[in-house]
Enzyme design. Structure first.
Site, short mmCIF file in Angstrom:
data_model
loop_
_atom_site.label_atom_id
_atom_site.label_comp_id
_atom_site.label_asym_id
_atom_site.label_seq_id
_atom_site.Cartn_x
_atom_site.Cartn_y
_atom_site.Cartn_z
N ASN A 8 51.69 -6.15 10.06
CA ASN A 8 52.15 -5.68 11.46
C ASN A 8 52.75 -7.54 10.84
O ASN A 8 51.62 -8.62 12.02
CB ASN A 8 51.55 -5.96 12.19
N ARG A 86 54.01 -2.05 9.23
CA ARG A 86 54.80 -1.59 10.46
C ARG A 86 56.03 -2.87 10.79
O ARG A 86 56.54 -3.55 10.27
CB ARG A 86 53.85 -2.74 11.94
N HIS A 175 57.11 3.04 19.75
CA HIS A 175 55.59 3.18 19.88
C HIS A 175 56.40 4.11 19.00
O HIS A 175 54.84 5.19 19.74
CB HIS A 175 55.67 3.36 21.04
N ARG A 236 58.59 -7.72 30.62
CA ARG A 236 60.26 -7.08 30.50
C ARG A 236 60.76 -6.27 31.38
O ARG A 236 60.02 -5.36 32.13
CB ARG A 236 60.39 -6.08 29.25
N GLU A 380 47.26 2.55 16.48
CA GLU A 380 48.61 2.60 15.48
C GLU A 380 47.56 2.26 14.10
O GLU A 380 48.16 2.34 13.54
CB GLU A 380 49.05 1.08 16.16
#
Ligand code: ADP
Length: 393
Positions: A8, A86, A175, A236, A380
């Site tokens: 990732n 990813r 996601h 965010r 993940e």
């Protein structure tokens, strides 16, 4: 033994893990970070033992060389048979994980305007891995592809059509790997065949998103063209009036990129609380009476509850609401407050069960007769490794 290396790559870091899919065991994990600072470092965890190394230079290629060295030293290199990457944005081009070749690299490059911060870093990492591990099959797994099953009524914005047809302005969602994984896990936990299930999945980490997933396919989600839309997140804002951009630009004399930066990095829990983006810290401060922390948690849970209710629309019925991600898996307070806003839908929290579902525990947190709410631990890396295996087989 055949192992899968999962990578990732961010702009200044590479997270990695080595998994054995036979027993779903993580053989190794690590982080190469501060890749463009004076002393980039590589941290490796194996069976609870942590080792730190200094990298010999800057950038993704050096870091990937460091990862290769570690695998060699631990005698794992020869067993790594495949690599999964990813990749944040696959636009409409990638409906599923895809084996990487030059054509695929060019298409990921073509998605850079949609994710100018993330896709270039993902590409740097892929190119470095292709150099460091020549001959190994490598697969790109996209955050967006799981949501490509959304119908136009969910993914289109009410804006001029050519914004979509010429510039790709639509909702993509992110996601995807986590939503796919936890909904599969939830189906197993409830002993339901995945194709018959209706789940709302709330991934609550530093980034937060929610998805309506029917029969293992995403029908709607809260993130949009970028990961800024939807729920309140660590830094965010999530949803806001698009008019705020012009208001800030005119009244505070800010450029568009300054506004975007503030909405991505200084807003959300951090902005509301003026204290922290970290839910653990906010919970402690709120308990001590900090008004900003209390408000941040309220807004977070209220927005989340509104989105849970909204996700009933595409599903029509609910087999379970799933909480996952660092906050979803651990914050008893956020789960209790959110369900508290949803009692009109029949949700009834079991406070004892809620207290137990922390630190890796998974299971039901509602009373009999309530729509089930579940805590499911996301994974993940494992999901990416499983997707890699499926593509290559
Ligand atoms: P990322 O999205 O970076 O992978 P995580 O999924 O690890 O992040 O989630 C990080 C968030 O989870 C932080 O806000 C952190 O405070 C929160 N979190 C972790 N443990 C707890 C806890 N015990 N109680 C409340 N929040 C927690």
């Amino acid at each position: 033994m055949s192992l899968t290396l999962v990578l990732n790559c961010g702009s200044s870091s590479i997270k990695f893990a080595v998994l054995n899919l036979q027993d779903k065991h993580k053989a190794l994990s690590g982080l190469a970070e501060r890749l463009f600072e004076a002393q980039p470092r590589l941290t490796v965890n194996q069976s609870g033992h942590t080792e730190e190394l200094e990298l010999s230079g800057q950038g993704h290629r050096v870091a990937m060389g460091g990862i290769l060295q570690i695998l060699n030293k631990l005698g794992l290199r020869e067993q790594v048979a495949q690599i999964g990457h990813r990749v944040v944005h696959g636009g409409e081009r990638f409906q599923q994980p895809t084996r990487i070749d030059e054509e695929v690299l060019a298409q990921i490059e073509a998605c850079v305007p949609l994710a100018p911060l993330h896709n270039p870093a993902n590409l740097l990492g892929i190119r470095a891995a292709l150099e460091a591990f020549p001959g190994l099959p490598q697969v790109a797994v996209f955050d967006t592809s799981f949501h490509q099953s959304m119908p136009p009524r969910a993914y289109r914005y009410a804006v001029p059509e050519n914004w979509y047809t010429q510039h790709g302005v639509r909702r993509y969602g992110f996601h995807g790997t986590s939503h796919a994984y936890v909904t599969q896990e939830a189906a197993q936990m409830l002993d339901l065949p995945l194709q018959n299930t209706c789940f709302v999945s709330a991934h609550l980490g530093n980034g937060c998103s929610i998805a309506a997933v029917k029969g293992g396919r995403s029908l709607d989600t809260s993130m949009g063209l970028t990961p800024l839309e939807g729920l309140v997140m660590g830094t965010r804002s999530g949803d806001l009036d698009p008019g705020i951009h012009a208001f800030l630009a005119e009244n505070l004399n800010l450029s568009l990129s300054e506004v975007t930066d503030l909405l991505n990095k200084k807003s959300g829990l951090l902005g509301l609380s003026s204290l922290s983006n970290d839910m653990r810290e906010l919970e402690q401060a709120a308990a001590g009476g900090h008004p900003g922390a209390q408000l941040a948690i309220e807004v977070f849970c209220y927005r989340l509850a509104k989105y849970v209710a909204a996700m009933y629309v595409p599903l029509g019925r609910l087999d379970a609401l799933i909480f996952t991600g660092g906050i979803g898996e651990n914050s008893t307070l956020v789960r209790a407050k959110t369900l508290g806003y949803l009692t009109w839908l029949g949700f009834a929290l079991d406070a004892d069960l809620n207290r137990v579902m922390i630190r890796g525990n998974s299971g039901l947190i509602t009373q009999p007769g309530s729509p089930p709410a579940l805590v499911v631990r996301t994974n993940e890396e494992l999901m990416i490794a499983l997707e890699v295996q499926e593509v290559l087989s």
